[in-house]
Every structure is written in structure tokens, then in C-alpha cells.
Motif scaffolding. Structure first.
Motif, PDB file in Angstrom:
ATOM      1  N   MET A  17     -38.497 -79.229  14.773  1.00  0.00           N
ATOM      2  CA  MET A  17     -37.365 -80.086  14.404  1.00  0.00           C
ATOM      3  C   MET A  17     -37.092 -79.965  12.893  1.00  0.00           C
ATOM      4  N   PRO A  18     -35.820 -79.794  12.516  1.00  0.00           N
ATOM      5  CA  PRO A  18     -35.540 -79.703  11.077  1.00  0.00           C
ATOM      6  C   PRO A  18     -35.856 -81.027  10.366  1.00  0.00           C
ATOM      7  N   LEU A  19     -36.226 -80.928   9.099  1.00  0.00           N
ATOM      8  CA  LEU A  19     -36.455 -82.148   8.321  1.00  0.00           C
ATOM      9  C   LEU A  19     -35.131 -82.771   7.916  1.00  0.00           C
ATOM     10  N   LEU A  20     -34.202 -81.905   7.543  1.00  0.00           N
ATOM     11  CA  LEU A  20     -32.880 -82.398   7.172  1.00  0.00           C
ATOM     12  C   LEU A  20     -31.850 -81.611   7.970  1.00  0.00           C
ATOM     13  N   ASP A  21     -30.955 -82.350   8.612  1.00  0.00           N
ATOM     14  CA  ASP A  21     -29.941 -81.693   9.426  1.00  0.00           C
ATOM     15  C   ASP A  21     -28.590 -82.349   9.129  1.00  0.00           C
ATOM     16  N   ILE A  22     -27.770 -81.622   8.380  1.00  0.00           N
ATOM     17  CA  ILE A  22     -26.450 -82.137   8.020  1.00  0.00           C
ATOM     18  C   ILE A  22     -25.435 -81.427   8.913  1.00  0.00           C
ATOM     19  N   GLU A  23     -24.623 -82.229   9.597  1.00  0.00           N
ATOM     20  CA  GLU A  23     -23.740 -81.644  10.593  1.00  0.00           C
ATOM     21  C   GLU A  23     -22.301 -82.096  10.350  1.00  0.00           C
ATOM     22  N   ASP A  24     -21.458 -81.162  10.062  1.00  0.00           N
ATOM     23  CA  ASP A  24     -20.010 -81.396   9.946  1.00  0.00           C
ATOM     24  C   ASP A  24     -19.694 -82.592   9.036  1.00  0.00           C
ATOM     25  N   LEU A  25     -20.270 -82.589   7.868  1.00  0.00           N
ATOM     26  CA  LEU A  25     -20.155 -83.768   6.991  1.00  0.00           C
ATOM     27  C   LEU A  25     -18.858 -83.727   6.174  1.00  0.00           C
ATOM     28  N   HIS A  26     -18.045 -84.744   6.426  1.00  0.00           N
ATOM     29  CA  HIS A  26     -16.794 -84.903   5.662  1.00  0.00           C
ATOM     30  C   HIS A  26     -16.925 -86.163   4.814  1.00  0.00           C
ATOM     31  N   VAL A  27     -16.683 -86.039   3.515  1.00  0.00           N
ATOM     32  CA  VAL A  27     -16.884 -87.177   2.612  1.00  0.00           C
ATOM     33  C   VAL A  27     -15.694 -87.314   1.677  1.00  0.00           C
ATOM     34  N   GLN A  28     -15.332 -88.583   1.454  1.00  0.00           N
ATOM     35  CA  GLN A  28     -14.213 -88.838   0.552  1.00  0.00           C
ATOM     36  C   GLN A  28     -14.664 -89.816  -0.528  1.00  0.00           C
ATOM     37  N   VAL A  29     -14.127 -89.600  -1.730  1.00  0.00           N
ATOM     38  CA  VAL A  29     -14.384 -90.520  -2.841  1.00  0.00           C
ATOM     39  C   VAL A  29     -13.032 -90.912  -3.408  1.00  0.00           C
ATOM     40  N   GLU A  30     -12.777 -92.212  -3.416  1.00  0.00           N
ATOM     41  CA  GLU A  30     -11.510 -92.726  -3.954  1.00  0.00           C
ATOM     42  C   GLU A  30     -10.316 -91.905  -3.454  1.00  0.00           C
ATOM     43  N   ASP A  31     -10.178 -91.821  -2.148  1.00  0.00           N
ATOM     44  CA  ASP A  31      -9.042 -91.178  -1.490  1.00  0.00           C
ATOM     45  C   ASP A  31      -8.990 -89.659  -1.655  1.00  0.00           C
ATOM     46  N   GLN A  32     -10.020 -89.099  -2.249  1.00  0.00           N
ATOM     47  CA  GLN A  32     -10.019 -87.636  -2.389  1.00  0.00           C
ATOM     48  C   GLN A  32     -11.154 -87.069  -1.540  1.00  0.00           C
ATOM     49  N   VAL A  33     -10.792 -86.123  -0.667  1.00  0.00           N
ATOM     50  CA  VAL A  33     -11.823 -85.516   0.182  1.00  0.00           C
ATOM     51  C   VAL A  33     -12.616 -84.524  -0.666  1.00  0.00           C
ATOM     52  N   ILE A  34     -13.937 -84.726  -0.744  1.00  0.00           N
ATOM     53  CA  ILE A  34     -14.784 -83.866  -1.577  1.00  0.00           C
ATOM     54  C   ILE A  34     -15.543 -82.870  -0.705  1.00  0.00           C
ATOM     55  N   LEU A  35     -16.057 -83.351   0.421  1.00  0.00           N
ATOM     56  CA  LEU A  35     -16.754 -82.447   1.342  1.00  0.00           C
ATOM     57  C   LEU A  35     -15.954 -82.362   2.636  1.00  0.00           C
ATOM     58  N   GLY A  36     -15.756 -81.139   3.100  1.00  0.00           N
ATOM     59  CA  GLY A  36     -14.883 -80.952   4.260  1.00  0.00           C
ATOM     60  C   GLY A  36     -15.560 -80.272   5.434  1.00  0.00           C
ATOM     61  N   GLY A  37     -16.729 -80.748   5.830  1.00  0.00           N
ATOM     62  CA  GLY A  37     -17.385 -80.192   7.011  1.00  0.00           C
ATOM     63  C   GLY A  37     -18.607 -79.363   6.674  1.00  0.00           C
ATOM     64  N   VAL A  38     -19.526 -79.954   5.939  1.00  0.00           N
ATOM     65  CA  VAL A  38     -20.723 -79.223   5.512  1.00  0.00           C
ATOM     66  C   VAL A  38     -21.766 -79.208   6.637  1.00  0.00           C
ATOM     67  N   HIS A  39     -22.339 -78.056   6.861  1.00  0.00           N
ATOM     68  CA  HIS A  39     -23.477 -77.900   7.775  1.00  0.00           C
ATOM     69  C   HIS A  39     -24.657 -77.373   6.965  1.00  0.00           C
ATOM     70  N   LEU A  40     -25.798 -78.007   7.113  1.00  0.00           N
ATOM     71  CA  LEU A  40     -26.988 -77.507   6.425  1.00  0.00           C
ATOM     72  C   LEU A  40     -28.219 -77.955   7.209  1.00  0.00           C
ATOM     73  N   THR A  41     -29.082 -77.011   7.511  1.00  0.00           N
ATOM     74  CA  THR A  41     -30.304 -77.331   8.252  1.00  0.00           C
ATOM     75  C   THR A  41     -31.508 -76.846   7.456  1.00  0.00           C
ATOM     76  N   VAL A  42     -32.419 -77.764   7.196  1.00  0.00           N
ATOM     77  CA  VAL A  42     -33.591 -77.441   6.382  1.00  0.00           C
ATOM     78  C   VAL A  42     -34.846 -77.716   7.203  1.00  0.00           C
ATOM     79  N   ALA A  43     -35.647 -76.667   7.402  1.00  0.00           N
ATOM     80  CA  ALA A  43     -36.863 -76.808   8.214  1.00  0.00           C
ATOM     81  C   ALA A  43     -38.067 -77.107   7.316  1.00  0.00           C
TER      82      ALA A  43
END
Lengths: 250, 403
Positions: free
Chosen positions: A1-27
């Protein structure tokens, strides 16, 4: 099992989209480097994974050892084994480093269902760890990051990481503001920390830190997405060619 | 000026009692006439007066008339080398004659005049010249609603005093710090109910050093008048205060530092944490007299508001009549820093514990050092109180000395 599993992460700060679908898997046992130009979203990624307020997750999930922490409080994430080394460590006047560290360590011990370590045992361990990082005993009595030089602040972050023994450590531009000697000390601390049960994510602009902490995977973050992943040779390519080719790729 | 707007009847009755003919059950060798003269001339302060606009003195008048509870008088023990005399003992007479009131202008401190007239208990604490006392002297209750502690630190002597007024309606602590002497004064005021006022007055002579730590919570009405006179060349005063108020607690600190002689230094550092519907006042006046050249004075006060209904009044005042001085002041009011809270939480410290840690750190900017932990804990102990000593603080107090 991965220790960190980031899946399709979309993030906005003050109405501005900063991350648009990040995938990252760390074992477990891996070191990942996330690189990218200024404004690419590297620090946003580090902070949002740690649960810093002010970031709105629009979509996607973050899992820590299988547990969904997307909505967890920063404290819950920390107690589950996540550690963020701050790009700009915060000064807390009036609270000694020793008191701060003991409060953090007691909190972790309590969460594990253990008793808090004795003051004597804690002090011995804190001193020995500080010494490994070239910090004298007086350093522990000073206010948290208060009046510390840039290098001392970054070493203090590594000290906290070594004492808290997280499962996954995210180092947000820990190399910035460090001279070569300090970088070697910091890198030695991170290399000491690495083992088969934990993992490290290095967020950095520059390849130079990776001369001392050799990553298993390198990712290029640009425009809010990971646009390329590879092994350490990718970092060398970035060092040689800069980031200009990325704009073309975007 | 007669009290009429607040507690008017109480003020009338008190006024009549102060000036009426009567005998006093407590009759040490003190002069009450000057105090009666001040009250006769100026009356009692009223709520609407500038100096009393933050504190409803009428509540205090009512308390002043209430039959005094018989206080539990703690035995005041003094270490070797320190003399302790009750005012009504013959041995106290020469000290009363030479020093009583030397640091106090009764016309400026009318409640100290009330205290003088109604005085129920007083003690002289004297350290003879050149004696350095390592062990602190503790004075809690000395047995009356109106108390006077006269502290005489003779030339070159050194003393630490820890005092906690518990049931006193009004306490005067008068400090005579002679040439080259040092006095460390620690005032601890835990949370209380009844209105309580008091005066700390210090006269600091040449090259002498006076330091005050004030660790306070509030009561329904608590007012501390603090008046330090730097009377001799090169005298120095360090006034540090930390207060933590909640609910409807009230704390009004009226501080004056008078630089009367040249080359004197004063440092004032105050930190307040105010929540609930509490009210905290700091009026800090620095007065530099015409002859007090090369004075160096500063005052900073920082406050954290924990609720929208809490009130902080922070008012530095500078009054300078000399032309070669260095003076500064600053006052801030704000909320706990979210970035600091996040930093603590990111290390696994829960929000409440983080708040406690940050608040203690904030207050320790005013009251610092290893001794501070005990003093802060004494002032801020109590159920549910996040500022009591914690295991982590024990580590701080150990100071990393464990090998």
C-alpha cells in the motif's frame, strides 16, 4: 500500500485554480522530488497535503497509508504520520524550542496510546539529535525559530522531523537559503531518516539538493499538473536545460 | 469633587466616616491628618473623572463599607537579615517617621488617602544597608481590609518580595529603594470576586534598581495604581506585567513613571490576553521632569483579544520637559496568529493545546526566565485554565539541564 496517494487533486486559492488534477503515489522507502518553476503549484501541493487553511480542495483525494485525509485537520494528519518541513518556518516568541518539541512529542505519544516520555529522556534525545545537526544545546532553549538564521530555521525543521519520526515527510524548499555546508548537514539528516518504512517528498527548484539526497523518482509540476515523471536523470536534464521547454510542453 | 454618579450613597457614607470624629481601633504612630486633609479638599474620586473613567469606583465604595471579613492571617516569615515590624510595635516608629509616605503623593492617589485613614494593619520590612538576601520574602494577607506594606531596602542592599493581596479591599505597597539597592517585587493577583484597589509606590534613589512583575487576573473591579519615582541619578526601573482575563473580569492598571533625576532608565513591558466580556486597561504615563536629562524610557503593551465582546484600552502617555532624552512607546491589539496555530497543529498539537502554548509564550514575552514559570502558574492556576504549568513547561523550567 502506498504511504501517500494523491488522486486527481484540484485545489483553488482565492478563486484561482492552482492545482488541476495532480496524481502522485509514494511507496514506503521511496524518495520523490517534485520540481518546477516559480508559481507552478509546488508549495500549494505541500501545504494542501498538510491541511493548511486557506486552500479549497475542489476535487480529488489525499490518502495517507490508505486513510483518506482530504478533510482531516492538520493535527490529525500529523498524528497519522505526516510531516511538513515549512518553506518559511514560523517564529513563536516566548515558547522555547524544547517546550514546543515536548508538546509535539507528547501529543504523538498520546495518539499512539503510549505515555509521554520523561523530561530527562526527552532532553537527552533532543540534545543528541540537535548535535547531529550541528546545533548546540543552547539552541533548544531559544524561542521557536526566534531570531534564527535561515540555515538554523531549516535545520530546526529537520530536527523536528527526526524527533517526530513521521511516516511521510514533505520538505518544502528546505534547500532554499542554505549554504553548501548547511545543505550537507540537512541532507545527512534526511538520509539518516530514510528507511524502508517511511518516505520523503522533496519539493525544490534546484537539482543541487538532489546531489546529496538521491531521489527514486522526479516529477515536474507545471501549470498545476505533473507533466512529466522520471528518474534522477530528469533532474539533471532540468538543471542543464532549465524550465523553458516546459512552457512549450504546456 | 464629590461622588454622586455611581455608588453615591456609599460614597456619601464613606466620606462622612473618613472625616467624622472617631477613634481608630488600630493606632500606630502614623499621621492621618494629611490624608483627611486631602479628602476634605478634593473629595472622593467619581466615575466620570478622567482617571476613573474605565472603572466604576462606586462598586469599590460599596465594598469599602462592607463589614470586613476576618482575613486568615498568614504568618509572615522573613529570612535572616530581614527585619519585620508591625506598625503598632515601638520598633516600627523610627522607620514610620522617616519613610512612611515618602513615595506617595496622597493628593494624586485619593484611595491611598482612604487607606491611610482606615488603616487596619501595616508592616515594615527592612533590609539593612549592604545586606543581600537570597531568599524571597512572601507577604500575603496581613490581617485587614486596609493594609500598608512599607519596604525599606537600605543602601546597597538587595531583596526579592513576593506579595499577593487576597482579601484586602485596598493595599499599599510602598518601596523605598535607597542608593545602590535592588528590589525585585513580584505581585501575583489571582482571580477574585470582590472589588479591590491598591497602590504600588516606589521611590528609587541613585544607582538603585527596582523591578516589578505584575501577574494578574481580574475581579468584578480591580485597579492597580503603580507609581514609580526615579529620584536619584542613574536609577532604573523595569516594570513587567502579564494579565489574562475572561468572563466579566475587570483589571485597570494606571502606571506612572516619574523621571525626576538625570540618567535614569525605565522599561515597561506589558502583555494582556483578554476574552469573554472582560475589560483590561493600561494607562502608562512616562513623565520626564525638566532636570532629568539623558533619560531613557520605553513602554510597550501588546494585547490579544479572544472574543468580540472583550475590551482593551491601551494608552501610553509621554510628558517630557527635558531636551536630551530617549523615549519610545508602542501599543498593539490583535488576535492570535493563524500561521502560528497552523505550525503547532502541523506538529500534532491540538488546537486548544496550541492556543495555550502560544498564549503562555505571548505572556512570557513580558515575564520571562525560569522563575517566571512558577509566578505565572501561581497567577493563572485554576480549573480549565490553559495557562497553568504543563509537563512541557516542566521541561522548559528544567532548562535542558538534565544530563
Amino acid at each position: 500500500m502506498p504511504l501517500l496517494d494523491i488522486e486527481d487533486l484540484h485545489v483553488q486559492v482565492e478563486d484561482q485554480v492552482i492545482l488541476g488534477g495532480v496524481h502522485l503515489t509514494v511507496a514506503p522507502g521511496e524518495v520523490h522530488a517534485v520540481m518546477g518553476p516559480n508559481g507552478s503549484g509546488k508549495s500549494t501541493l505541500a501545504n494542501v497535503v498538510a491541511g493548511r487553511p486557506g486552500y479549497e480542495v475542489l476535487r480529488g483525494t489525499v490518502r495517507l497509508a490508505g486513510e483518506d485525509i482530504t478533510q482531516a485537520s492538520p493535527e490529525e494528519r500529523a498524528l497519522l504520520g505526516l510531516f511538513l518541513a515549512f518553506q518559511y518556518p514560523i517564529e513563536i516568541p516566548g515558547v522555547s524550542n524544547m517546550e514546543f518539541l515536548k508538546a509535539a512529542i507528547d501529543s504523538h505519544a498520546l495518539a499512539r496510546g503510549e505515555g509521554a516520555p520523561s523530561a530527562a529522556a526527552f532532553i537527552r534525545r533532543a540534545r543528541a539529535t540537535a548535535e547531529r545537526l550541528g546545533l548546540d544545546a543552547g539552541f533548544l532553549k531559544r524561542g521557536v525559530n526566534e531570531g534564527f538564521s535561515g540555515g538554523e530555521k531549516k535545520r530546526n525543521e529537520i530536527l523536528q522531523m527526526l524527533l517526530l519520526e513521521p511516516r511521510i515527510a514533505i520538505l518544502d524548499e528546505t534547500d532554499s537559503g542554505l549554504d553548501v555546508d548547511a545543505m550537507q548537514v540537512v541532507a545527512a539528516g534526511v538520509n539518516d531518516f530514510r528507511d524502508t518504512g517511511n518516505a520523503v517528498v522533496l519539493v525544490t527548484h534546484y537539482q543541487r539538493l538532489l546531489d546529496y539526497i538521491v531521489p527514486d523518482h522526479v516529477h515536474v509540476l507545471a501549470g498545476g499538473n505533473i507533466i512529466r515523471s522520471g528518474d534522477r536523470t530528469l533532474a539533471e536534464l532540468l538543471d542543464r536545460d532549465g524550465y523553458s521547454w516546459i512552457e512549450d510542453a504546456c | 469633587m464629590r461622588a454622586s454618579t455611581q455608588g453615591p450613597q456609599a460614597a456619601e457614607v464613606l466620606y462622612a466616616r473618613l472625616l467624622g470624629k472617631g477613634t481608630y481601633s488600630y493606632a500606630p504612630a502614623i499621621d492621618r491628618d494629611a490624608a483627611r486633609g486631602c479628602i476634605a479638599a478634593d473629595g472622593l474620586p467619581v466615575f466620570r473623572a478622567e482617571a476613573w473613567k474605565y472603572s466604576n469606583v462606586g462598586k469599590w465604595y460599596q465594598a469599602a463599607l462592607a463589614p470586613a471579613e476576618a482575613p486568615s492571617v498568614g504568618e509572615t516569615c522573613v529570612p535572616d537579615g530581614v527585619e519585620l515590624h508591625r506598625f503598632d510595635e515601638p520598633a516600627a516608629r523610627p522607620f514610620l517617621a522617616d519613610h512612611l509616605g515618602a513615595a506617595i503623593d496622597l493628593a494624586r492617589h485619593p484611595l491611598a488617602a482612604v487607606n491611610r485613614i482606615l488603616l487596619g494593619s501595616g508592616v515594615v520590612v527592612r533590609v539593612p544597608a549592604g545586606r543581600r538576601i537570597d531568599e524571597p520574602v512572601n507577604v500575603d494577607d496581613i490581617g485587614a481590609a486596609y493594609e500598608h506594606i512599607l519596604l525599606i531596602v537600605e543602601p546597597g542592599a538587595e531583596l526579592a518580595l513576593v506579595e499577593t493581596p487576597i482579601t484586602a479591599t485596598h493595599r499599599v505597597v510602598e518601596c523605598i529603594v535607597a542608593e545602590g539597592a535592588r528590589l525585585m517585587h513580584r505581585r501575583v493577583q489571582p482571580r477574585g470576586q470582590a472589588p479591590q484597589c491598591g497602590l504600588i509606590a516606589a521611590k528609587v534613589d541613585e544607582e538603585a534598581h527596582y523591578s516589578l512583575w505584575l501577574v494578574a487576573r481580574g475581579t468584578e473591579l480591580r485597579r492597580n495604581d503603580i507609581h514609580v519615582t526615579l529620584a536619584g541619578r542613574g536609577a532604573e526601573a523595569h516594570l513587567n506585567g502579564a494579565w489574562r482575563l475572561g468572563d466579566r473580569e475587570h483589571l485597570d492598571n494606571q502606571v506612572t513613571v516619574d523621571h525626576l533625576a538625570p540618567e535614569c532608565t525605565s522599561r515597561q513591558t506589558f502583555r494582556g490576553v483578554v476574552g469573554g466580556r472582560a475589560r483590561a486597561v493600561l494607562n502608562g504615563r512616562i513623565h520626564i521632569a525638566a532636570g532629568a536629562q539623558a533619560s531613557d524610557a520605553s513602554l510597550t503593551t501588546k494585547n490579544l483579544l479572544e472574543s468580540t465582546d472583550a475590551e482593551v484600552y491601551a494608552k501610553p502617555e509621554l510628558e517630557i520637559y527635558a531636551n536630551d532624552v530617549r523615549c519610545s512607546h508602542g501599543a498593539t491589539v490583535g488576535a492570535l496568529d493563524e500561521a502560528m496555530l497552523f505550525y503547532c497543529e502541523s506538529r500534532g498539537i491540538d488546537r486548544d493545546a496550541a492556543r495555550g502554548l502560544l498564549l503562555r509564550g505571548f505572556l512570557r514575552e513580558a515575564i520571562a526566565g525560569e522563575e517566571a514559570i512558577g509566578v505565572l502558574a501561581a497567577g493563572f492556576s485554576g480549573a480549565g485554565e490553559p495557562l497553568g504549568a504543563t509537563p512541557a513547561e516542566d521541561v522548559a523550567s528544567a532548562g535542558g539541564e538534565v544530563q
